[in-house]
Design a protein around this motif. Structure first.
Motif, PDB file in Angstrom:
ATOM      1  N   PHE A  95       0.839  -1.196   0.000  1.00 26.19           N
ATOM      2  CA  PHE A  95       0.000   0.000   0.000  1.00 26.19           C
ATOM      3  C   PHE A  95       0.879   1.254   0.000  1.00 26.19           C
ATOM      4  N   THR A  96       0.593   2.205  -0.887  1.00 25.83           N
ATOM      5  CA  THR A  96       1.388   3.441  -0.928  1.00 25.83           C
ATOM      6  C   THR A  96       0.499   4.660  -0.672  1.00 25.83           C
ATOM      7  N   GLY A  97       1.133   5.797  -0.634  1.00 24.83           N
ATOM      8  CA  GLY A  97       0.363   7.034  -0.522  1.00 24.83           C
ATOM      9  C   GLY A  97       0.252   7.699  -1.888  1.00 24.83           C
ATOM     10  N   GLY A  98       0.332   6.889  -2.930  1.00 23.94           N
ATOM     11  CA  GLY A  98       0.291   7.423  -4.294  1.00 23.94           C
ATOM     12  C   GLY A  98      -1.123   7.752  -4.757  1.00 23.94           C
ATOM     13  N   ARG A  99      -1.206   8.516  -5.836  1.00 29.94           N
ATOM     14  CA  ARG A  99      -2.526   8.891  -6.402  1.00 29.94           C
ATOM     15  C   ARG A  99      -2.944   7.898  -7.480  1.00 29.94           C
ATOM     16  N   ASN A 100      -4.142   8.149  -8.021  1.00 32.47           N
ATOM     17  CA  ASN A 100      -4.694   7.189  -8.987  1.00 32.47           C
ATOM     18  C   ASN A 100      -3.964   7.142 -10.315  1.00 32.47           C
ATOM     19  N   PHE A 115      10.647  12.458   1.517  1.00 36.79           N
ATOM     20  CA  PHE A 115       9.327  12.888   1.969  1.00 36.79           C
ATOM     21  C   PHE A 115       8.868  14.098   1.152  1.00 36.79           C
ATOM     22  N   GLU A 116       9.764  15.042   1.022  1.00 40.02           N
ATOM     23  CA  GLU A 116       9.400  16.274   0.317  1.00 40.02           C
ATOM     24  C   GLU A 116       9.229  16.054  -1.181  1.00 40.02           C
ATOM     25  N   ASP A 117      10.120  15.250  -1.763  1.00 43.21           N
ATOM     26  CA  ASP A 117       9.978  14.952  -3.202  1.00 43.21           C
ATOM     27  C   ASP A 117       8.642  14.267  -3.477  1.00 43.21           C
ATOM     28  N   CYS A 118       8.258  13.387  -2.577  1.00 47.86           N
ATOM     29  CA  CYS A 118       6.986  12.683  -2.755  1.00 47.86           C
ATOM     30  C   CYS A 118       5.836  13.672  -2.684  1.00 47.86           C
ATOM     31  N   ARG A 119       5.852  14.519  -1.659  1.00 49.19           N
ATOM     32  CA  ARG A 119       4.756  15.476  -1.478  1.00 49.19           C
ATOM     33  C   ARG A 119       4.671  16.478  -2.612  1.00 49.19           C
ATOM     34  N   GLU A 140      -0.408  11.481 -13.667  1.00 47.02           N
ATOM     35  CA  GLU A 140      -0.732  12.917 -13.849  1.00 47.02           C
ATOM     36  C   GLU A 140      -1.178  13.524 -12.525  1.00 47.02           C
ATOM     37  N   GLU A 141      -2.089  12.794 -11.878  1.00 48.72           N
ATOM     38  CA  GLU A 141      -2.620  13.294 -10.612  1.00 48.72           C
ATOM     39  C   GLU A 141      -1.501  13.423  -9.571  1.00 48.72           C
ATOM     40  N   GLN A 142      -0.625  12.420  -9.593  1.00 51.71           N
ATOM     41  CA  GLN A 142       0.473  12.430  -8.615  1.00 51.71           C
ATOM     42  C   GLN A 142       1.395  13.635  -8.840  1.00 51.71           C
ATOM     43  N   ALA A 171       3.110  10.176   4.389  1.00 54.66           N
ATOM     44  CA  ALA A 171       2.748   9.832   5.765  1.00 54.66           C
ATOM     45  C   ALA A 171       1.823   8.616   5.817  1.00 54.66           C
ATOM     46  N   LYS A 172       1.134   8.358   4.693  1.00 56.16           N
ATOM     47  CA  LYS A 172       0.226   7.211   4.652  1.00 56.16           C
ATOM     48  C   LYS A 172       0.879   5.977   4.053  1.00 56.16           C
ATOM     49  N   CYS A 173       2.120   6.128   3.597  1.00 53.66           N
ATOM     50  CA  CYS A 173       2.694   5.148   2.680  1.00 53.66           C
ATOM     51  C   CYS A 173       3.528   4.080   3.403  1.00 53.66           C
ATOM     52  N   VAL A 174       3.203   2.828   3.163  1.00 55.50           N
ATOM     53  CA  VAL A 174       3.943   1.726   3.791  1.00 55.50           C
ATOM     54  C   VAL A 174       5.375   1.651   3.238  1.00 55.50           C
ATOM     55  N   VAL A 175       5.527   1.982   1.963  1.00 52.78           N
ATOM     56  CA  VAL A 175       6.858   1.933   1.350  1.00 52.78           C
ATOM     57  C   VAL A 175       7.770   2.983   2.010  1.00 52.78           C
ATOM     58  N   TYR A 176       7.213   4.145   2.252  1.00 54.97           N
ATOM     59  CA  TYR A 176       7.975   5.174   2.967  1.00 54.97           C
ATOM     60  C   TYR A 176       8.363   4.678   4.368  1.00 54.97           C
ATOM     61  N   ASP A 177       7.439   3.971   5.022  1.00 54.83           N
ATOM     62  CA  ASP A 177       7.736   3.417   6.358  1.00 54.83           C
ATOM     63  C   ASP A 177       8.979   2.530   6.344  1.00 54.83           C
ATOM     64  N   PHE A 178       9.176   1.805   5.262  1.00 57.20           N
ATOM     65  CA  PHE A 178      10.371   0.947   5.184  1.00 57.20           C
ATOM     66  C   PHE A 178      11.648   1.784   5.261  1.00 57.20           C
ATOM     67  N   LEU A 179      11.602   2.959   4.637  1.00 53.34           N
ATOM     68  CA  LEU A 179      12.769   3.846   4.721  1.00 53.34           C
ATOM     69  C   LEU A 179      12.908   4.402   6.134  1.00 53.34           C
TER      70      LEU A 179
END
Ligand code: TRP
Ligand code: SF4
Length: 364
Positions: free
Chosen positions: A275-280, A316-320, A283-285, A293-301
């Motif tokens: 599960f990630t905190g990615g968008r659909n 974190f910032e690049d993702c946001r 383009e949307e992303q 903050a919602k992302c399990v993949v980020y949690d691994f880091l």
């Protein structure tokens, strides 16, 4: 039973509100005073260790160069899951600050709460202990044992049962089978073991655990007081979530758990499905950015694979900002995971015999 909220150490739920739990049971925060008196550690800086009881007592012992112990345990009901590494990291950290290490393999608890008898868990127990050695716990400097074979712990559990009433157990744990309560008393024995005369007598003991284990600490503190022992201290870490992002990573949801024994390539595949905190859409992303903050993949880091705070912050910032897309990000994290698991495997292999011998020692 009263309507007081209960923390159940045998459920796989994550408390929805950590703050409320802390308030309800009088668990303290990690204050800036405590932090400033301890050498900086990633798990404290990232607020993964977020709460404590009497950590000040341990800090004082460190400052005064006095004896203290650090102790935790694991149920050998399955391979060592990746979220539990946080606890071993803490043991290593406090060992490096002078703590004497105790590590318990909770095979009686596995019997009563998972229906797996010690004969059935013996192999997993060896595997788990090889994991903790490979993660840095020094076999020569630590006391590692199985509950079923540590006569001292069993004696302590029996002795501590005196004065513990049904009502007390029900108030702390809720209604459970007697086997669960027996495991709880044995865990009290585990936590008091370092204060026994053969281990040098009363001393501060730190127990790093997930907050679901707090009922055991409350019970132990109560009993320690009655037996004129020092009340154990504890630190509480956040749980790594399962790969589906829903609950805490646990052995009860095997398809969404990752263990230190997973075949590295399979583990990478599992991570790619997490599960990630990615968008659909991409383009949307790019437009809205992701939600790390919602992302399990980020949690691994956060928990495991990125030691450098600045680099973590950048991710974190690049993702946001939508500068990175999930496909690339996952591939990067999966590669790091494969490297970590491969290197762990190699180290672990060397410890399998030592782990088996350590547990063979039998009665203590
Ligand atoms: N109850 C713990 C678990 O479910 C294992 C455990 C046994 C433990 N004895 C302990 C943890 C003593 C901390 C201290 O994983
Ligand atoms: Fe998670 Fe990475 Fe996707 Fe951000 S880019 S949501 S951190 S997988």
């Amino acid at each position: 039973m009263s309507d007081k909220k209960i923390l159940d150490p045998w459920s796989s739920e994550i408390p929805s509100d950590y703050k409320a739990v802390m308030k309800e049971f009088g668990i303290g925060e990690i204050t800036s005073d405590l932090l400033s008196r301890l050498p900086s550690h990633r798990l404290f800086r990232r607020n993964i260790i977020f709460a404590q009881r009497d950590l000040g007592r341990i800090v004082k012992a460190i400052e005064a160069k006095k004896e203290f112990a650090v102790l935790t345990g694991i149920k050998p009901s399955n391979f060592f899951h990746i979220g539990s590494k946080v606890v071993v990291d803490q043991i290593n950290y406090f060992q490096s600050l002078g703590g004497k290490v105790f590590f318990c393999v909770a095979d009686i608890e596995a019997l009563h709460t998972n229906g797996m008898p010690p004969e059935e868990t013996a192999g997993i127990a060896v595997d788990n202990v090889a994991d903790i050695f490979a993660l840095g716990i020094d076999p020569k400097k630590s006391v590692v044992y199985k509950q079923s074979e540590n006569t001292r712990v069993l004696q302590l559990a029996t002795a501590c049962a005196k004065n513990v009433t049904n009502n007390m157990l029900r108030a702390v744990y809720g209604e459970h089978e007697i086997g669960h309560y027996i495991s709880a008393l044995i865990q009290v024995g585990d936590i008091l073991l370092p204060q026994m005369p053969e281990h040098g007598g009363p001393k501060p003991v730190l127990v790093p655990v997930g907050i679901d284990q707090d009922p055991h600490l409350r019970l132990t503190r109560d009993i320690a007081e009655k037996h004129k022992l020092i009340l154990p201290s504890s630190t509480y870490n956040k749980f790594m979530r399962s790969l589906s992002g829903s609950a805490k990573m646990s052995k009860s949801e095997p398809q969404n758990m990752m263990t230190l024994s997973d075949e590295p390539k399979e583990a990478a595949k599992k991570l790619m499905r997490a599960f990630t905190g990615g968008r659909n859409s991409i383009e949307e992303q790019k437009k809205l950015g992701g939600e790390p903050a919602k992302c399990v993949v980020y949690d691994f880091l956060l928990y495991l694979l990125e030691d450098d705070d600045a680099k973590l912050k950048k991710r974190f910032e690049d993702c946001r900002a939508g500068c990175i897309i999930c496909g690339d990000c996952k591939k990067d994290v999966a590669n790091r995971l494969v490297k970590f698991l491969e290197s762990h495997r190699k180290k672990k292999k060397k410890y399998m015999d030592i782990a088996a011998k350590t547990l063979e020692k039998g009665a203590f």
